[in-house]
Every structure is written in structure tokens, then in C-alpha cells.
Design a protein around this motif. Structure first.
Motif, PDB file in Angstrom:
ATOM      1  N   UNK A  46       0.805  -1.218   0.000  1.00  0.00           N
ATOM      2  CA  UNK A  46       0.000   0.000   0.000  1.00  0.00           C
ATOM      3  C   UNK A  46       0.834   1.262   0.000  1.00  0.00           C
ATOM      4  N   UNK A  47       2.060   1.217   0.555  1.00  0.00           N
ATOM      5  CA  UNK A  47       2.909   2.404   0.598  1.00  0.00           C
ATOM      6  C   UNK A  47       3.299   2.873  -0.799  1.00  0.00           C
ATOM      7  N   UNK A  48       3.192   1.962  -1.788  1.00  0.00           N
ATOM      8  CA  UNK A  48       3.552   2.324  -3.158  1.00  0.00           C
ATOM      9  C   UNK A  48       2.538   3.271  -3.794  1.00  0.00           C
ATOM     10  N   UNK A  49       1.277   3.191  -3.383  1.00  0.00           N
ATOM     11  CA  UNK A  49       0.244   4.032  -3.974  1.00  0.00           C
ATOM     12  C   UNK A  49      -1.106   3.346  -3.920  1.00  0.00           C
ATOM     13  N   UNK A  50      -2.070   3.924  -4.615  1.00  0.00           N
ATOM     14  CA  UNK A  50      -3.439   3.413  -4.606  1.00  0.00           C
ATOM     15  C   UNK A  50      -3.556   2.123  -5.406  1.00  0.00           C
ATOM     16  N   UNK A  51      -4.322   1.166  -4.868  1.00  0.00           N
ATOM     17  CA  UNK A  51      -4.547  -0.098  -5.572  1.00  0.00           C
ATOM     18  C   UNK A  51      -5.372   0.097  -6.824  1.00  0.00           C
ATOM     19  N   UNK A  52      -6.120   1.194  -6.896  1.00  0.00           N
ATOM     20  CA  UNK A  52      -6.945   1.459  -8.067  1.00  0.00           C
ATOM     21  C   UNK A  52      -6.139   1.947  -9.270  1.00  0.00           C
ATOM     22  N   UNK A  53      -4.883   2.292  -9.035  1.00  0.00           N
ATOM     23  CA  UNK A  53      -4.019   2.741 -10.133  1.00  0.00           C
ATOM     24  C   UNK A  53      -3.426   1.511 -10.822  1.00  0.00           C
ATOM     25  N   UNK A  54      -4.148   1.001 -11.842  1.00  0.00           N
ATOM     26  CA  UNK A  54      -3.747  -0.236 -12.505  1.00  0.00           C
ATOM     27  C   UNK A  54      -2.377  -0.132 -13.163  1.00  0.00           C
ATOM     28  N   UNK A  55      -2.066   1.033 -13.700  1.00  0.00           N
ATOM     29  CA  UNK A  55      -0.744   1.205 -14.328  1.00  0.00           C
ATOM     30  C   UNK A  55       0.358   1.033 -13.289  1.00  0.00           C
ATOM     31  N   UNK A  56       0.154   1.609 -12.102  1.00  0.00           N
ATOM     32  CA  UNK A  56       1.138   1.488 -11.032  1.00  0.00           C
ATOM     33  C   UNK A  56       1.280   0.035 -10.598  1.00  0.00           C
ATOM     34  N   UNK A  57       0.158  -0.667 -10.436  1.00  0.00           N
ATOM     35  CA  UNK A  57       0.206  -2.061  -9.990  1.00  0.00           C
ATOM     36  C   UNK A  57       0.944  -2.912 -11.004  1.00  0.00           C
ATOM     37  N   UNK A  58       0.615  -2.737 -12.295  1.00  0.00           N
ATOM     38  CA  UNK A  58       1.269  -3.549 -13.336  1.00  0.00           C
ATOM     39  C   UNK A  58       2.763  -3.268 -13.412  1.00  0.00           C
ATOM     40  N   UNK A  59       3.124  -1.968 -13.335  1.00  0.00           N
ATOM     41  CA  UNK A  59       4.547  -1.629 -13.448  1.00  0.00           C
ATOM     42  C   UNK A  59       5.325  -2.132 -12.225  1.00  0.00           C
ATOM     43  N   UNK A  60       4.692  -2.132 -11.061  1.00  0.00           N
ATOM     44  CA  UNK A  60       5.367  -2.628  -9.863  1.00  0.00           C
ATOM     45  C   UNK A  60       5.585  -4.137  -9.942  1.00  0.00           C
ATOM     46  N   UNK A  61       4.578  -4.857 -10.412  1.00  0.00           N
ATOM     47  CA  UNK A  61       4.725  -6.312 -10.577  1.00  0.00           C
ATOM     48  C   UNK A  61       5.831  -6.614 -11.573  1.00  0.00           C
ATOM     49  N   UNK A  62       5.879  -5.863 -12.680  1.00  0.00           N
ATOM     50  CA  UNK A  62       6.932  -6.073 -13.680  1.00  0.00           C
ATOM     51  C   UNK A  62       8.309  -5.794 -13.085  1.00  0.00           C
ATOM     52  N   UNK A  63       8.418  -4.712 -12.280  1.00  0.00           N
ATOM     53  CA  UNK A  63       9.709  -4.381 -11.669  1.00  0.00           C
ATOM     54  C   UNK A  63      10.145  -5.487 -10.709  1.00  0.00           C
ATOM     55  N   UNK A  64       9.212  -6.006  -9.901  1.00  0.00           N
ATOM     56  CA  UNK A  64       9.564  -7.054  -8.953  1.00  0.00           C
ATOM     57  C   UNK A  64      10.038  -8.302  -9.692  1.00  0.00           C
ATOM     58  N   UNK A  65       9.329  -8.677 -10.768  1.00  0.00           N
ATOM     59  CA  UNK A  65       9.749  -9.862 -11.539  1.00  0.00           C
ATOM     60  C   UNK A  65      11.136  -9.652 -12.132  1.00  0.00           C
ATOM     61  N   UNK A  66      11.405  -8.451 -12.625  1.00  0.00           N
ATOM     62  CA  UNK A  66      12.738  -8.162 -13.177  1.00  0.00           C
ATOM     63  C   UNK A  66      13.808  -8.304 -12.101  1.00  0.00           C
ATOM     64  N   UNK A  67      13.498  -7.805 -10.883  1.00  0.00           N
ATOM     65  CA  UNK A  67      14.462  -7.906  -9.791  1.00  0.00           C
ATOM     66  C   UNK A  67      14.674  -9.369  -9.400  1.00  0.00           C
ATOM     67  N   UNK A  68      13.602 -10.155  -9.375  1.00  0.00           N
ATOM     68  CA  UNK A  68      13.727 -11.576  -9.065  1.00  0.00           C
ATOM     69  C   UNK A  68      14.631 -12.259 -10.090  1.00  0.00           C
ATOM     70  N   UNK A  69      14.373 -11.974 -11.369  1.00  0.00           N
ATOM     71  CA  UNK A  69      15.144 -12.603 -12.442  1.00  0.00           C
ATOM     72  C   UNK A  69      16.610 -12.195 -12.368  1.00  0.00           C
ATOM     73  N   UNK A  70      16.877 -10.919 -12.094  1.00  0.00           N
ATOM     74  CA  UNK A  70      18.260 -10.453 -12.001  1.00  0.00           C
ATOM     75  C   UNK A  70      18.989 -11.147 -10.857  1.00  0.00           C
ATOM     76  N   UNK A  71      18.317 -11.348  -9.734  1.00  0.00           N
ATOM     77  CA  UNK A  71      18.939 -12.034  -8.595  1.00  0.00           C
ATOM     78  C   UNK A  71      19.251 -13.483  -8.958  1.00  0.00           C
TER      79      UNK A  71
END
Length: 683
Positions: A46-71
Motif C-alpha cells: 500500500x505504501x507504493x500508492x493506490x490499488x486502483x491505479x492499474x498502471x502502477x500495480x502492473x509496473x510494480x509487478x513487472x519491476x519485482x519480476x525483473x528484480x527476481x530474475x536479475x537475482x
């Protein structure tokens, strides 16, 4: 570039680089298992922003997956890197569920057939879909196992020294860094130091974002080692004094006098220049007690003023007695003296490691230089508005001007002179310390509004809405301008100080005169009477009526009521505000409250002038404060023909020379004469 021995140097990690924590893995496990996305977001990210902001949610999920893959790639696990990037939701609908064999047989009438026939029919109906769901189930299991492995590998809890950019959304982190909040520790200090309105003044951070940040910080208190205090959840007026006092624990650190713990070895009992206790005229055993005795010797508040001040706190602090209560009822003089003694005591103990009663002439010279540039700034200097309970409080705002240095040294000479006179010390190390010379003389009269700016201010006041606070603002501004009162004088004034006077005809004037005067106790406990214009009394009558009091200031039912009271309509305007109750109509307000309100009003006026293209006027009003109204009264009154000795009496100046700085009429004539002279030469 390699090192001299040919070995490439290790690359230092970027402290601002975003980090992965347990929250990120918990959220992604929920995503992988197809749990409710909005609920999972609000719970973990929730600290990232509103759950209703679909663009934010999608971009955050993509960033997390990228970080997982890089690790995973850093651990030479390319297969795992590809695995964690797969979105299992694209394989089949997570909500699609196959019936079990018994449900299928009942639904299609196969109860009487053999199990083999039921299985054959089932496979014919759901074969391919069943295989896809089984593959999806196996993929989810593999991803969850990969997340468990990665969490053990890279997840870490937030620490106090971490950058805000390492844990908060980049846009949010930039807003905090713009106001010099670079670490989580600095952020928590700001929150605890300001209270509920900690986010005010930080662009694009409103109550919603502020609340999400607070929730996140509190969830991670254990790893941060720092806690957000409960006082942050309440408005300032709802907090008890002892609750605020508990925000910062007493310690040997840069803290106010009442919080500062003097180490036993430096408390002055064994001070180098102490006289024997048996010969001392004070009961003080140590330097801290001696300072307090000195403060008590100065002109304090009258019993009536103390009673008013304590009455203003009665609702919040009823029945809560503290040993240092008298330090909360100091006069302006005592507060000024406390400030300088406090600064010197802190510097002596924390910086020099010496007792106050062991300071010598050379130490005093060093402190004199320190006043001109307190270093390090981060340790000694802070914003002016920070109250003494706040962890953001500091003894200095910055380097002291020459005049402020002179005042500080004069007060310290007074302190040591008192201690010598009382046989506490054998000598005064400040007696031979020269004070800094003044630079170019400055006239405070320049800190005033022009007549045109005053008319503009009056226009803006008339456009304000009719709330209780705005009515108070209008009366306060007019009262300060009409009388030239100091801020502390106007907030202390009550209707009991007003009186109606009538003057008979005399030799100078055949007409009788009548009107209102205000009894004022000013600096040095000096009493004066200041005339108040009838128009301002009319505003006061309307204001008293709006507070539920009688319109006549002298009515018996108004007895004890302050001229400027607390906002009386908060309960109506904010019915959901916790702990909100109707204000006592007689109760006054703190000087800081009025100062902040008028300062905010001048800032608003400055913004209007800036929009109109009046940059110079906007800059002037942006710097204006309550004291500018006092200067404006003096300058405008004298320019309008008021005799200077009358202005002196109204302002409460001890010396006529102080009042003469407002005499601008002659200066204006000289400027006009020079203009005519120069214009004639050009012709």
C-alpha cells in the motif's frame, strides 16, 4: 579502470537502489496463487500508492519480476530467472475450477455406471483443460519454491540508515529528498518532530500518502529500531503536555534545558572556580540549579498572567503536575535569558566537556566565535518553528548576527555576574570578553507595509470566509495595526483590560472626548494605556457575539474573556474530528497560533500579488509577520501627523530614540527635494 595490481575494484552498491523485502515476496506469492489483487496490494504494498491505479500495480509487478530474475541470474540460475518472469494467469483462467469425479457423475447421470466408465466420460469432457490446470498447478508450485529460495537469498528488512529511495516509490522518494529527508531515520525524526501535520509543506504528499507511509513505518518498527510516536495520530490541541514531553527522553545530548542531563562529573560540584558551598548565598548544589535560580530572579509573569496561561492548558493538562511546570510559565525576558544560558551550557558540556563553573576566559572567547558560525550545522541548527518537545528542536537557527551575538554575551555576563554576586563563583570569565561591533545600522522601520499594501491587506481580509478563525484573523490584524501592540500583548489581553473613558473639555480643546482604552502590561512589567479606535471595538463586539458572548465588552458575563479566542465552530465544520468539543468562549489562544495564522495569511496575500505581477510587493508580504503590523502602525501614524512622543507612549518604548526610527516624513521630503534638483539639472 582496474587497480594497480590488475584486479578490478569492487563496485560499491548504490545506497539509493531499491531493495526487496518480505512484503514484496508476500505480495508476489499472492499474485502467483491468484488471490485477490487489490486486497493483497493494500496489505503488503500500500505504501507504493493506490490499488486502483492499474498502471502502477502492473509496473510494480513487472519491476519485482525483473528484480527476481536479475537475482537468479547473479546466482547462475537462468532457468529460475525465466521461471519467475512467467505470468501463470495467462495460461488459463485462475477462477476456472473442474468438478471432482463424484460431482461430475451426479451432474451428468453417471452414478449407476462403473468408476472406469465415469473416468472415461470425465476425460472425454475435461481432458485438455484438466491437463492445462495440472500444468498450471505444477508451475505455481515451482514458482512458489523459487520465491522461497530467492527470499532467503535477497530479502532484507528495512533499516533506519537506509535511503528512502531504497524502499519507497521513486516519485515519493523524490518528494521527500526535495525537503532533505534522505534516510528512513530522518523521515521518522521529521514525523515525530512535527506530529500529525508532518507532511505539510512537502509537495504532492497529502493525508492519504502520509497515512500509508506511517502504516509502513509502524509495520517495520522492529527492524528499524525507531518508533513513530502515538502523538502523531492526534492534533496538537488534543495532546497533553506530559504526552509531548515523553516524545524525547532526557539525555546528555543537544536537548532543551529541562531535558538535558548533566553528567555527574561535569555538573559543577567540583567546578574549578566554585566557592565553598558554605559561603554561597544560593541553595544550588550544581550549575544546572544555579542557572534555574538565576532565571527565577528575572522578571516573570504576574500571578494573573500565569493563571491565564494555566487556564488555557486546563482542558489538556488537568491534574497532571510536573516538577518543571514553572519553566512553562516564563516571561519573554526569562525565555530570552534561558535560551542563551542553555546554549552555553550545552556547548560547555557536549562540545568542550567542561562544567559551566570551570569555564575560563579562553573558553568564552571560543564560544563567542562559535556563535558567529555554529558547526556542525546539522547538530546545532534547526528550523525556528520547532517546539521544545520536538526531536527536531535545536538551540540555533544558524549563525547569529552581530546584534544577536552582543545580546547573547550581555546575557551571559549577567548570568556569571549573578553567580559571582551570590558567592557561587569566584570570578566572571566574561567580564573581559569584548562584544562584536555592530555592522551598518539598520532601521526596523523598513519591516513595515506601505499604505497601499495595507489597503490591499484589508481588501483580502474582507474576502475571507466567515468562519470563527477567519473572524479572529480579521480582528487581530486590525487590532495589531490600530494599536501597535506586540504579539504577546494582544494574545494576553482580555475584555477586563478594556475601559470606556470620558475626558471633559480643557484649555486646548473645547470639545469633550470619549472612547476606549486598553490597559497593557508590556516589557519590564511596565503598564501603559493604548487608545483603541471605535471601528475596531465594533469588530470586537461582533466577534464576541459570534463566540456566544455579550457584544458589550464590559458586560459582566464577559468577565475574563480574551479578546482573541479559540475557534468556536470546529465541531460544526469538522463533526468527525476525534476529541473535538466546543471551545470555551472565554479561552484565549497561544501567541504561536496567532503568529502562524497571520503568517499564512500574508503568504496568501503574497501569492495574489505575485499572480498580478507585483514581484516586489509579493516578496515584501512573503516576509511580513505580526511584528510588521507594529512597525506599520508606528510609521503610518507618525507620517499622518501623530506626535512622536504619543507614538512612543502607545508603543511602550522606553526611549524616544527607539521611536524616532519610524520618522520617515523628513526622509521623504529630502528624497523629493533631490529628485527636483536632479530633474532641474537635466532640464
Amino acid at each position: 579502470m582496474g587497480s594497480a595490481d590488475g584486479v578490478a575494484p569492487l563496485r560499491r552498491a548504490d545506497p539509493r537502489a531499491r531493495k526487496l523485502g518480505a512484503d514484496h515476496f508476500a505480495f508476489m506469492r499472492a499474485v502467483v496463487q491468484g488471490l485477490d489483487l487489490r486486497h493483497s496490494w493494500e496489505r503488503y504494498l500500500g505504501v507504493e500508492g493506490e490499488a486502483t491505479d492499474q498502471r502502477l500495480v502492473r509496473s510494480t509487478i513487472a519491476w519485482i519480476r525483473d528484480e527476481f530474475a536479475a537475482a537468479a541470474r547473479r546466482e547462475d540460475r537462468p532457468g529460475t530467472a525465466r521461471l519467475v518472469r512467467i505470468d501463470v494467469a495467462t495460461l488459463t483462467e485462475p477462477a476456472q475450477r473442474l468438478p471432482d469425479l463424484e460431482e461430475f457423475a451426479h451432474e451428468h447421470g453417471f452414478e449407476d455406471q462403473s468408476q472406469a466408465e465415469q473416468v472415461a466420460a470425465y476425460q472425454q469432457r475435461y481432458g485438455r483443460l484438466s491437463q492445462r490446470l495440472q500444468r498450471r498447478g505444477r508451475l505455481i508450485a515451482r514458482q512458489l519454491e523459487a520465491l522461497r529460495w530467492l527470499e532467503d537469498l535477497v530479502a532484507r528488512p528495512p533499516a533506519a540508515g537506509d535511503a528512502v529511495a531504497a524502499w519507497l516509490h521513486p516519485a515519493l522518494a523524490r518528494r521527500l529528498e526535495a525537503v532533505d529527508l534522505f534516510t528512513l531515520a530522518q523521515l521518522i525524526e521529521r514525523i515525530n518532530g512535527v506530529g500529525r501535520g508532518w507532511h505539510a509543506g512537502i509537495a504532492a504528499i497529502g493525508q492519504g500518502k502520509a497515512r500509508r507511509i506511517l502504516d509502513w513505518l509502524r509495520r517495520h518498527e522492529a527492524s528499524l529500531g525507531l518508533a513513530v510516536g502515538p502523538h502523531v495520530d492526534l492534533a496538537r490541541r488534543q495532546l497533553y503536555t506530559h504526552e509531548l514531553a515523553a516524545v524525547v527522553a532526557p539525555a546528555t545530548a543537544i536537548l532543551p534545558l529541562e531535558k538535558f542531563i548533566v553528567p555527574a562529573a561535569l555538573d559543577g560540584r567540583q567546578g574549578l572556580y566554585r566557592r565553598p558551598q558554605a559561603q554561597c548565598l544560593l541553595r544550588a548544589d550544581n550549575d544546572h540549579q544555579a542557572i534555574l535560580a538565576w532565571l527565577r530572579s528575572k522578571h516573570g509573569l504576574s500571578p494573573e498572567q500565569k493563571a491565564r496561561l494555566q487556564a488555557g492548558r486546563r482542558q489538556r493538562d488537568a491534574g497532571v503536575a510536573q516538577d518543571d511546570d514553572w519553566l512553562r510559565c516564563l516571561s519573554s525576558t526569562q525565555r530570552a535569558y534561558r535560551k542563551e544560558a542553555e546554549r552555553f551550557l550545552l556547548w560547555a558540556i557536549v562540545h568542550k566537556g567542561k562544567a559551566l563553573s570551570s569555564m575560563n576566559h579562553e573558553d568564552c572567547l571560543e564560544f563567542r566565535d562559535f556563535l558567529a558560525d555554529p558547526q556542525p550545522r546539522s547538530r546545532w541548527c534547526g528550523e525556528r518553528s520547532r517546539e521544545r518537545w520536538s526531536p527536531l528542536w535545536r538551540p540555533f537557527e544558524g549563525p547569529l548576527s552581530a546584534s544577536a551575538q552582543r545580546q547573547a554575551l550581555t546575557i551571559l555576563k549577567n548570568l556569571y555576574g549573578f553567580l559571582v554576586d551570590q558567592n557561587y563563583l569566584m570570578g566572571n570569565p566574561w567580564s573581559a570578553v569584548g562584544v562584536p561591533r555592530a555592522g551598518a545600522p539598520s532601521l526596523n522601520a523598513g519591516r513595515s507595509l506601505t499604505v497601499a499594501q495595507w489597503h490591499f491587506v484589508r481588501e483580502r481580509l474582507e474576502q475571507r470566509s466567515g468562519t470563527s478563525a477567519q473572524r479572529r484573523l480579521g480582528l487581530a490584524v486590525h487590532l495589531l495595526y490600530a494599536t501597535g501592540l506586540r504579539l504577546s500583548e494582544v494574545t494576553a489581553a482580555t475584555v477586563d483590560d478594556l475601559s470606556w473613558v470620558e475626558y471633559p473639555p480643557d484649555l486646548d480643546d473645547d470639545e469633550p472626548l470619549e472612547g476606549w482604552v486598553l490597559r497593557v502590561v508590556g516589557k519590564g512589567r511596565k503598564l501603559r494605556q493604548v487608545p483603541v479606535p471605535a471601528e475596531v471595538i465594533g469588530q470586537l463586539s461582533a466577534y464576541l457575539l459570534s463566540r456566544g458572548l455579550d457584544a458589550d465588552p464590559e458586560h459582566a458575563s464577559n468577565r475574563g474573556a480574551h479578546l482573541l479566542g479559540q475557534a468556536s465552530d470546529i465541531a460544526e465544520r469538522a463533526p468527525g474530528l476525534r476529541g473535538c468539543s466546543p471551545a470555551d468562549p472565554r479561552q484565549g489562544i497561544a501567541a504561536s497560533t496567532l503568529y502562524d495564522q497571520i503568517k499564512a495569511f500574508f503568504t496568501d496575500c503574497a501569492a495574489v500579488l505575485q499572480a498580478r505581477g507585483d514581484t516586489r510587493g509579493a516578496d515584501r508580504l512573503a516576509r511580513a509577520s505580526t511584528h510588521w503590523l507594529r512597525h506599520s502602525h508606528a510609521s503610518h501614524a507618525i507620517a499622518a501627523g501623530m506626535p512622536i512622543e504619543i507614538a512612543q507612549q502607545n508603543l511602550g518604548h522606553a526611549s524616544l530614540a527607539t521611536t524616532t526610527v519610524y520618522v520617515s516624513t523628513e526622509d521623504k521630503r529630502r528624497m523629493r527635494a533631490v529628485g527636483r534638483f536632479w530633474g532641474g539639472r537635466k532640464a
